[in-house]
Design an enzyme around this catalytic site. Structure first.
Site, PDB file in Angstrom:
ATOM      1  N   ASP A   1       0.842  -1.180  -0.130  1.00 45.05           N
ATOM      2  CA  ASP A   1       0.120  -0.190  -0.077  1.00 45.05           C
ATOM      3  C   ASP A   1       1.048   1.213  -0.056  1.00 45.05           C
ATOM      4  OD1 ASP A   1      -3.013   1.077   0.436  1.00 45.05           O
ATOM      5  OD2 ASP A   1      -1.881   2.258   2.006  1.00 45.05           O
TER       6      ASP A   1
ATOM      7  N   ASP B   1      -8.598  -6.758  -4.652  1.00 43.43           N
ATOM      8  CA  ASP B   1      -8.489  -5.745  -4.183  1.00 43.43           C
ATOM      9  C   ASP B   1      -9.207  -4.563  -4.715  1.00 43.43           C
ATOM     10  OD1 ASP B   1      -7.459  -3.103  -3.299  1.00 43.43           O
ATOM     11  OD2 ASP B   1      -5.327  -3.765  -3.265  1.00 43.43           O
TER      12      ASP B   1
ATOM     13  N   HIS C   1      -7.085  -6.732  -0.710  1.00 42.40           N
ATOM     14  CA  HIS C   1      -6.047  -5.730  -0.449  1.00 42.40           C
ATOM     15  C   HIS C   1      -5.096  -6.267   0.536  1.00 42.40           C
ATOM     16  CE1 HIS C   1      -4.061  -1.777  -0.256  1.00 42.40           C
ATOM     17  NE2 HIS C   1      -4.271  -1.873   1.182  1.00 42.40           N
TER      18      HIS C   1
END
Length: 311
Positions: free
Chosen positions: A118, A253, A281
């Site tokens: 991320d 995701d 995710h």
């Protein structure tokens, strides 16, 4: 200086807390195991807890260094206002921590593996590009360090969430972002006690300012604060063209969608890209049984300078 409260017991997190004093705040990190160093950098709204399975799976043979970004997790919340571009601030703090470990705690100066997820991607890979002589391997999980391809833009609701007033409400004034990510970021529900651990550092409004700032900084247009950072990181990426890269991607995701995995393959044709069709995710939650051994095998088959030196 304000810091998060001391932690209670959390499932699957039997690690020793360590601390590094920055000028702005105290940073929490893990330093588990011995051997070639593996630096793991989380995203938003996560913290070092997201890496617990990988630390457990590697720490018998590798030195796992796992910071909580400043203002997040168990790290201190700086008393001064957060900077306009939070990622640049975190890159400098990450460099200070690594230098501290090399200078004071016998971490090797070379042979680092960088693992990122991320928002940890732009932070960790910017650091890796600036310190390419130190980095031997890179592992990226559901992250982007280049501008979104047109077919891989975040969904409309996330672009709406980036508006300052909306992100302030959803991520700072309320725990909706932290709590929602723990539910929507996985395809298989987390056990209740694991979900509580995921969100534990973000239960109070005073502890969530960085969550909103990171959302606001996500670069989709040139007007976004993070656009210039990604433009710089993109120009630096050739520094990693000879570095072995493993990409692990949760294909369900809801924000960082499958075309981004393809973009990684185009950007780095030599990268090994693993796609997990049923993972979200938080790919290390949904696909840990396959992904942790895959990362370990990748590390074992691409020896680092630290291994050569120690041998």
């Amino acid at each position: 200086m304000r810091t998060a409260t001391d932690r209670p017991h959390w499932p699957e997190y039997p690690f020793t807390s360590r601390w590094f004093e920055h000028a702005e705040a105290r940073q929490h990190y893990l330093d588990e195991g011995s051997g070639p160093p593996v630096l793991m950098v989380h995203g938003n709204p996560a913290w070092s807890y997201v890496w617990r399975h990988l630390v457990t799976g590697l720490s018998d043979a590798y030195r796992c260094v796992v910071p909580d970004l400043l203002g997040m997790g168990l790290s201190g919340r700086p008393s001064t206002p957060l900077p306009r571009l939070l990622a640049g601030y975190q890159i400098a703090a990450l460099d200070d921590l690594v230098r501290h470990l090399v200078d004071e705690h016998r971490a090797p100066d070379r042979g680092w593996t960088v693992v990122a997820h991320d928002w940890g991607g732009p932070i960790a890979l910017a650091w890796a590009c600036l310190n390419a002589e130190k980095v031997d391997r890179v592992v990226v999980l559901n992250t982007a360090v280049f501008r979104f391809p047109e077919q891989g833009l975040p969904p409309w609701w996330f672009r709406l969430l980036r508006l300052r007033a909306v992100s302030a409400l959803a991520a700072h004034h309320t725990p909706a972002w932290a709590y929602g990510a723990a539910r929507l970021g996985v395809t298989g529900p987390m056990p209740a006690e694991v979900r509580r651990a995921f969100t534990a550092p973000y239960r109070h409004r005073r502890d969530r300012a960085a969550l909103a700032r990171f959302i606001q900084d996500v670069p989709v247009t040139r007007a976004d604060p993070g656009w210039s950072l990604l433009a710089v990181v993109e120009r630096m990426l050739p520094a990693l063209e000879q570095v072995p890269i493993l990409v692990g991607w949760g294909m369900r995701d809801p924000v960082l969608r499958p075309p981004l995995a393809d973009a990684w393959q185009r950007r780095f044709p030599h990268a090994r890209v693993l796609r997990y069709p049923e993972a979200g995710h938080y790919v290390l939650e949904d696909a840990r049984a396959e992904l942790v051994p895959a990362i370990r095998e990748f590390l074992a088959t691409t020896p680092s300078d630290a291994e050569t030196t120690s041998g």
